[in-house]
Design a protein around this motif. Structure first.
Motif, PDB file in Angstrom:
ATOM      1  N   GLY A 174       0.812  -1.220   0.000  1.00 40.04           N
ATOM      2  CA  GLY A 174       0.000   0.000   0.000  1.00 40.04           C
ATOM      3  C   GLY A 174       0.840   1.262   0.000  1.00 40.04           C
ATOM      4  O   GLY A 174       0.298   2.355   0.104  1.00 40.04           O
ATOM      5  N   ARG A 175       2.170   1.131  -0.120  1.00 37.01           N
ATOM      6  CA  ARG A 175       3.107   2.272  -0.116  1.00 37.01           C
ATOM      7  C   ARG A 175       2.852   3.219   1.072  1.00 37.01           C
ATOM      8  O   ARG A 175       2.766   4.429   0.921  1.00 37.01           O
ATOM      9  CB  ARG A 175       3.009   3.089  -1.418  1.00 37.01           C
ATOM     10  CG  ARG A 175       3.097   2.302  -2.716  1.00 37.01           C
ATOM     11  CD  ARG A 175       4.460   1.646  -2.911  1.00 37.01           C
ATOM     12  NE  ARG A 175       4.618   1.215  -4.291  1.00 37.01           N
ATOM     13  CZ  ARG A 175       4.135   0.089  -4.801  1.00 37.01           C
ATOM     14  NH1 ARG A 175       3.458  -0.744  -4.020  1.00 37.01           N
ATOM     15  NH2 ARG A 175       4.338  -0.228  -6.056  1.00 37.01           N
ATOM     16  N   MET A 176       2.686   2.597   2.268  1.00 33.69           N
ATOM     17  CA  MET A 176       2.449   3.419   3.451  1.00 33.69           C
ATOM     18  C   MET A 176       3.799   3.759   4.070  1.00 33.69           C
ATOM     19  O   MET A 176       4.404   2.932   4.728  1.00 33.69           O
ATOM     20  CB  MET A 176       1.591   2.639   4.455  1.00 33.69           C
ATOM     21  CG  MET A 176       0.230   2.278   3.913  1.00 33.69           C
ATOM     22  SD  MET A 176      -0.523   1.002   4.907  1.00 33.69           S
ATOM     23  CE  MET A 176      -1.906   0.550   3.862  1.00 33.69           C
ATOM     24  N   GLU A 177       4.234   4.967   3.835  1.00 38.97           N
ATOM     25  CA  GLU A 177       5.579   5.349   4.256  1.00 38.97           C
ATOM     26  C   GLU A 177       5.699   5.368   5.775  1.00 38.97           C
ATOM     27  O   GLU A 177       4.796   5.824   6.466  1.00 38.97           O
ATOM     28  CB  GLU A 177       5.919   6.733   3.705  1.00 38.97           C
ATOM     29  CG  GLU A 177       7.347   7.125   3.985  1.00 38.97           C
ATOM     30  CD  GLU A 177       7.729   8.466   3.361  1.00 38.97           C
ATOM     31  OE1 GLU A 177       6.841   9.173   2.882  1.00 38.97           O
ATOM     32  OE2 GLU A 177       8.929   8.770   3.352  1.00 38.97           O
ATOM     33  N   TYR A 178       6.771   4.797   6.292  1.00 39.68           N
ATOM     34  CA  TYR A 178       7.104   4.987   7.703  1.00 39.68           C
ATOM     35  C   TYR A 178       8.606   5.149   7.837  1.00 39.68           C
ATOM     36  O   TYR A 178       9.336   5.031   6.858  1.00 39.68           O
ATOM     37  CB  TYR A 178       6.542   3.849   8.581  1.00 39.68           C
ATOM     38  CG  TYR A 178       6.930   2.432   8.201  1.00 39.68           C
ATOM     39  CD1 TYR A 178       8.126   1.877   8.640  1.00 39.68           C
ATOM     40  CD2 TYR A 178       6.079   1.640   7.434  1.00 39.68           C
ATOM     41  CE1 TYR A 178       8.462   0.567   8.310  1.00 39.68           C
ATOM     42  CE2 TYR A 178       6.411   0.343   7.097  1.00 39.68           C
ATOM     43  CZ  TYR A 178       7.608  -0.191   7.541  1.00 39.68           C
ATOM     44  OH  TYR A 178       7.953  -1.475   7.216  1.00 39.68           O
ATOM     45  N   ARG A 179       9.059   5.428   9.052  1.00 37.53           N
ATOM     46  CA  ARG A 179      10.477   5.746   9.224  1.00 37.53           C
ATOM     47  C   ARG A 179      11.360   4.516   9.040  1.00 37.53           C
ATOM     48  O   ARG A 179      10.987   3.421   9.429  1.00 37.53           O
ATOM     49  CB  ARG A 179      10.693   6.339  10.617  1.00 37.53           C
ATOM     50  CG  ARG A 179      10.112   7.711  10.704  1.00 37.53           C
ATOM     51  CD  ARG A 179       9.897   8.063  12.149  1.00 37.53           C
ATOM     52  NE  ARG A 179       8.921   9.126  12.248  1.00 37.53           N
ATOM     53  CZ  ARG A 179       9.261  10.397  12.445  1.00 37.53           C
ATOM     54  NH1 ARG A 179      10.511  10.731  12.561  1.00 37.53           N
ATOM     55  NH2 ARG A 179       8.332  11.314  12.526  1.00 37.53           N
ATOM     56  N   PRO A 180      12.544   4.734   8.481  1.00 34.81           N
ATOM     57  CA  PRO A 180      13.390   3.590   8.143  1.00 34.81           C
ATOM     58  C   PRO A 180      14.179   3.036   9.329  1.00 34.81           C
ATOM     59  O   PRO A 180      15.127   2.286   9.122  1.00 34.81           O
ATOM     60  CB  PRO A 180      14.324   4.170   7.076  1.00 34.81           C
ATOM     61  CG  PRO A 180      14.382   5.616   7.354  1.00 34.81           C
ATOM     62  CD  PRO A 180      13.101   6.015   8.007  1.00 34.81           C
ATOM     63  N   ASN A 181      13.778   3.374  10.548  1.00 30.91           N
ATOM     64  CA  ASN A 181      14.591   2.974  11.699  1.00 30.91           C
ATOM     65  C   ASN A 181      14.302   1.571  12.203  1.00 30.91           C
ATOM     66  O   ASN A 181      14.857   1.141  13.196  1.00 30.91           O
ATOM     67  CB  ASN A 181      14.354   3.926  12.879  1.00 30.91           C
ATOM     68  CG  ASN A 181      14.338   5.365  12.448  1.00 30.91           C
ATOM     69  OD1 ASN A 181      13.775   5.711  11.417  1.00 30.91           O
ATOM     70  ND2 ASN A 181      14.963   6.204  13.212  1.00 30.91           N
ATOM     71  N   VAL A 182      13.391   0.880  11.552  1.00 36.04           N
ATOM     72  CA  VAL A 182      13.006  -0.429  12.065  1.00 36.04           C
ATOM     73  C   VAL A 182      13.619  -1.557  11.242  1.00 36.04           C
ATOM     74  O   VAL A 182      13.702  -1.482  10.031  1.00 36.04           O
ATOM     75  CB  VAL A 182      11.478  -0.606  12.074  1.00 36.04           C
ATOM     76  CG1 VAL A 182      10.864   0.224  13.149  1.00 36.04           C
ATOM     77  CG2 VAL A 182      10.908  -0.256  10.725  1.00 36.04           C
TER      78      VAL A 182
END
Lengths: 797, 135
Positions: free
Chosen positions: A683-691
């Motif tokens: 769904g291209r739901m952007e979240y932070r790349p820290n995970v």
């Protein structure tokens, strides 16, 4: 030391758009143990797979990492390719840099860095992977079919014809489902009974099909190829072998009950036969409405039966069977009319549902096929059909389109006009959707031949007119308000999964998708399989569909089952638990805890023994072992530690200033949270790349050391996520994990540390949005708290 | 070039303003007509509520600003409560009124009210009329 090859996929622009794949391949080539590292446009394509096979042979690789889409997509493809090059398929691991990286992080620099770390962590896992070989399990050739509507009937007939035994279980006293209630079928207008009853008779006559009516499936245990099922059959009280169907008992019965088959439009007795062509051909005694089995209370039917077919002493019985596969065809129900208050259900008896209209217009239905008002029996001259009753109304009712209502409404209006040529039919619609062979032609012809008035607008309310009901609507085409008086209103109610589907899905670990219908393993490419291997799905339990589509799906599911049963054995994943005999002292704690009874204790050697067939690899037992003697194959504690090290970077110095970027280690269960994370990507739901995600079969495999290791070595937070309690494929696993993590957290708290850095959350595959949002919030929280003081955490034991 | 109903481009400044004031997405509308159907004063409108949504999607907001509809709307909220897509139609009407009022275009001119008649009008009616219909 392994020689590892890394293959970075561009996936066209899907990965290459947000990840600098060439740089990734170059960086990875420097990593310890990597003998070969390349990138390519489409790894899953033929030339891409050839690239992998050639490299395995030429570079003498003994392990490969494919950095590409989620393992749920192509793990099988790549493992097959690896095996064909002579390498053990379990020496192939997937680094998920599409769904969980390039599709959710749109900053190319950050995306690239994360992709590198994901690949490194998988390399570290792979280094310690052992060679594994699938376990073969012999298959049982019987099949269970749940639900005997047209889908279940078709599937049972197909499988029976192929020579396999079928157990067909139906909750109602008769087979045929909703289809047997219908008058005629669109667009051909052939009589529903005429086409269905021959199939029903065939079911009855087929020696391979064993029919259980008035029955429900109580439990299904085991795995694909070898399910143990329990069927609960409600006591029949009437022996179908003796019953001649004379009907003397019905005449004797003093009780009247609304008839379900006639959709409550007429009455039946407590002992009854739903309709004359009923299969199995016998009477049913409805115990809930019977005056009592006690002969003193009533017992009139028993007295009346000349054949002595009625026996009050029968009780419910549990029947146990073994099957290799299960087909679920639990069907649909209509959206409850009472939920749509403005359409006057209950207030006006002449407001009926689509199915009720089918009964009313049926030649031998409650009104003898005459169009009469249920309220007073006066003839119906004006009739209104309201399409999208409950459907396409995300705000208050169902958000989905129920697909069949446009067609059946046109059919019903046409039938009405045939019965009442001087009558007038109004059809209220928002859009007419007639996608299907000969469907559009049918509607156009009905509209022009029968002079049907199609009103483009939603009905706002139904109110009392003079003697009749009045309908208030707005014709959006003419821009005019329009009120008409009608004798009868038919609500084309939306379709919902049959009542009880949610509970059924929970019980048998079937996933539920949007609109609460059951979901298929893949909406396009695996439309009749369930994610729960060995379960197949067909018909309206998956979503609204018409009869031809349902039949096609049922045959599709049957053929899938037949190809499964064509083999004498099925392969079972070798990812199970292993015992270190050196450490184990045979205390038996694991054997007590195992959910699947897969562990026994060898009393002579004093060691735990794992049953390869029964063990599902959930590793629920791992944290229970006081000696750390248990490990999951190919995901041992050391492998987890090495993966964490690779993500955090060994000896990672923590920046104590404001630029600190928190890192979160996520342990995600394969079923549920990992799917949610993948879907967030789709769904291209952007979240932070820290995970950074470490996929586990079940979070119940994690012990205190696994969880604390991350924080002790510099991770700022740990997110542990499993499927909702009750939805996990490993019963009780989620709650056990919660119990363990709660106790770890309270220990952390009493040591004066922030236990909120360790979080436990439940996610189902459908909750992609929730997952993405949660991750962002967690990162925010950790940023606010600042870097972790891992030295203090290291003091924890 | 745009011809006919579309004059100023689909997502023009005026529409963006309407969306900002109302907080509604006019593209949620699928034209079921339930708003117009429930409206108690639709007979007195020159553009019906569902047409207001349609014209808004076209970016033809000027036609709505010039219409009687936005002043006829009694803000009874029937439309908002009936909308299956959760659009607060009354807020959109309010947004158009607000744009007019802010540019000094009102429905009634307080100076032209017959003072003698004002004696017979309940004060609350005067107050609400002033608030809703004057700039």
């Amino acid at each position: 030391m392994k020689r590892i090859g890394v293959f970075v996929c561009h996936c066209g622009d899907n990965i290459a758009g947000n990840v600098d794949v060439e740089r990734v391949a170059k960086e990875i080539s420097k990593h310890d143990g990597v003998a070969h590292s390349v990138d390519y446009t489409f790894m899953c394509s033929d030339p891409g797979q050839k690239l992998i096979k050639d490299a395995i042979i030429e570079k003498k690789l003994d392990g490969v990492i494919i950095a590409s889409c989620s393992p749920t997509m192509h793990e099988g493809t790549f493992r097959k390719a690896t095996a064909s090059a002579g390498l053990n398929p379990y020496q192939c691991e997937i680094a998920n840099i599409r769904e969980q990286c390039s599709w959710v992080h749109f900053d190319k620099e950050k995306g690239t860095q994360k992709a590198i770390l994901i690949i490194k962590s998988m390399i570290e896992k792979l280094k310690m992977n052992e060679l594994l070989y699938p376990v073969s399990v012999s298959t049982n050739k019987n099949v269970l079919v749940i639900g005997a509507g047209i889908a279940g009937i078709q599937a049972a007939l197909d499988i029976g014809e192929a020579g396999h035994k079928v157990f067909l279980v139906e909750k109602k006293p008769y087979i045929g489902g909703h289809m047997i209630q219908l008058s005629v079928t669109f667009p051909t207008l052939d009589c529903s009974q005429c086409i269905l009853t021959p199939k029903m008779v065939q079911v009855n006559q087929d020696e391979n099909i064993e029919l259980f009516v008035n029955s429900e499936v109580e439990s299904i245990d085991g795995a694909v190829g070898n399910f143990k099922i329990k069927i609960k059959r409600t006591a029949q009280y009437i022996n179908p072998d003796i019953c001649t169907g004379c009907g003397d008992c019905v005449e004797a019965c003093p009780e009247l009950v609304p008839d379900e088959y006639e959709e409550g439009l007429s009455y039946r007795r407590a002992v009854y036969m739903s309709f004359p062509q009923v299969i199995p051909y016998t009477y049913t005694l409805d115990i809930d409405n019977c005056l009592g089995l006690n002969p003193i209370a009533c017992g009139k039917c028993k007295e009346a039966c000349k054949e002595n077919a009625i026996n009050y002493d029968l009780r419910d019985e549990i029947i146990e069977k073994s099957v290799g596969a299960v087909i679920v065809t639990t069907g649909y129900d209509q959206y409850p009319m009472e939920n749509i208050g403005e359409y006057g259900y209950g207030k006006y008896p002449d407001v009926v549902s689509g199915l009720q209209f089918e009964r009313l217009i049926f030649a031998i239905g409650p009104s003898g096929g005459k169009m009469l008002r249920p309220s007073d029996g006066k003839p119906v001259k004006k009739i209104a059909f309201i399409q999208c009753s409950g459907s396409r109304d995300p705000e208050r009712h169902l958000s989905h389109c129920s697909k069949i209502c446009c067609m059946y409404t046109a059919k019903q209006a046409k039938m009405f006009k045939t019965k009442v040529p001087d009558g007038q039919a109004y059809i209220y619609y928002i859009d007419v959707r007639a996608a299907g062979k000969d469907y559009e032609e049918f509607i156009q012809k009905a509209q022009s031949d029968q002079k049907l008035i199609y009103v483009r607008g939603k009905v706002s309310r139904i109110y009392k007119g003079n003697d009749k009901m009045a309908i208030s609507a707005f014709d959006t085409l003419s821009g005019k308000k329009m009120d008409v008086e009608v004798d009868m209103v038919v609500l084309a109610l939306g379709l919902v999964p049959s009542f009880g589907t949610a509970e059924f899905a929970r019980k048998f670990n079937l996933s539920v998708g949007t609109s609460d219908f059951l979901s298929e393993a893949h909406p396009k490419l695996r439309p009749v399989e369930s994610v729960n291997t060995g379960f197949f799905l067909a018909g309206t339990c998956l979503g609204p569909k018409d009869i031809p589509e349902t039949v096609a799906q049922a045959s599709g599911a049957a053929s899938k089952v037949l190809s499964l049963l064509a083999y004498d054995s099925v392969e079972k994943s070798p990812i199970i638990v292993k015992v270190d005999a050196e450490k184990c002292d045979g205390c038996g704690k694991c054997a007590e805890e195992c959910i699947f009874d897969a562990i026994t204790i060898d009393k002579i050697q004093n060691v735990a023994v794992i049953d390869e067939m029964k063990c599902k690899g959930c590793a629920y037992c791992v944290p229970e072992c006081p000696y750390d003697a248990l490990e999951q194959k190919n995901l041992s504690s050391q492998q987890i530690y090495n993966m964490i090290d690779a993500i955090l970077g060994k000896g990672n110095k923590v920046e104590k200033d404001k630029t600190h970027v928190p890192k979160i280690i996520c342990f995600l269960s394969e079923i549920g949270p990992y799917q949610a994370a993948d879907l967030a990507g789709t769904g291209r739901m952007e979240y932070r790349p820290n995970v950074f995600v470490i996929k586990v079969l079940s979070i119940s495999m994690l012990n205190k050391n696994h969880i604390l290791y991350a924080i002790k070595h510099g991770a700022d937070g740990v997110l542990i996520s499993g499927s909702h309690p009750g939805e996990s494929p490993y019963p009780g696993a989620s709650l056990k994990a919660k119990e363990r993590i709660d106790s770890i957290k309270s220990e952390i708290k009493s040591a004066g540390l922030n236990s909120d850095r360790i979080r436990l959350e439940w996610y189902a595959g459908r909750q992609a949005k929730g997952f993405a949002a949660y991750v962002d919030k967690f990162v925010e929280y950790l940023k606010m708290k600042g870097p972790v003081d891992s030295a203090k955490w290291r003091l924890l034991h | 070039m745009f011809r006919g109903i579309i004059k100023n481009g689909i997502r023009n400044e005026l529409l963006l303003k309407v969306e900002e004031i109302s907080g509604q997405n006019v593209f949620n509308c699928y034209q079921c007509g339930n708003c117009s159907s429930g409206c108690p004063v639709v007979e007195y409108m020159d553009i019906t509520p569902n047409q207001v949504l349609r014209l808004s999607q076209y970016g033809a907001s000027e036609e709505i600003l010039d219409s009687e509809t936005i002043w006829v709307c009694s803000t009874c909220l029937q439309c908002s409560s009936r909308c299956p897509k959760g659009i607060d139609v009354a807020r959109i009407m309010e947004a158009y009124r607000t744009i007019n009022l802010r540019s000094g275009i009102g429905k009634i001119n307080p100076r032209k009210i017959d003072v003698s008649a004002a004696n017979d009008i309940p004060p609350i009616l005067l107050v609400s009329a002033m608030r809703k219909l004057t700039g």
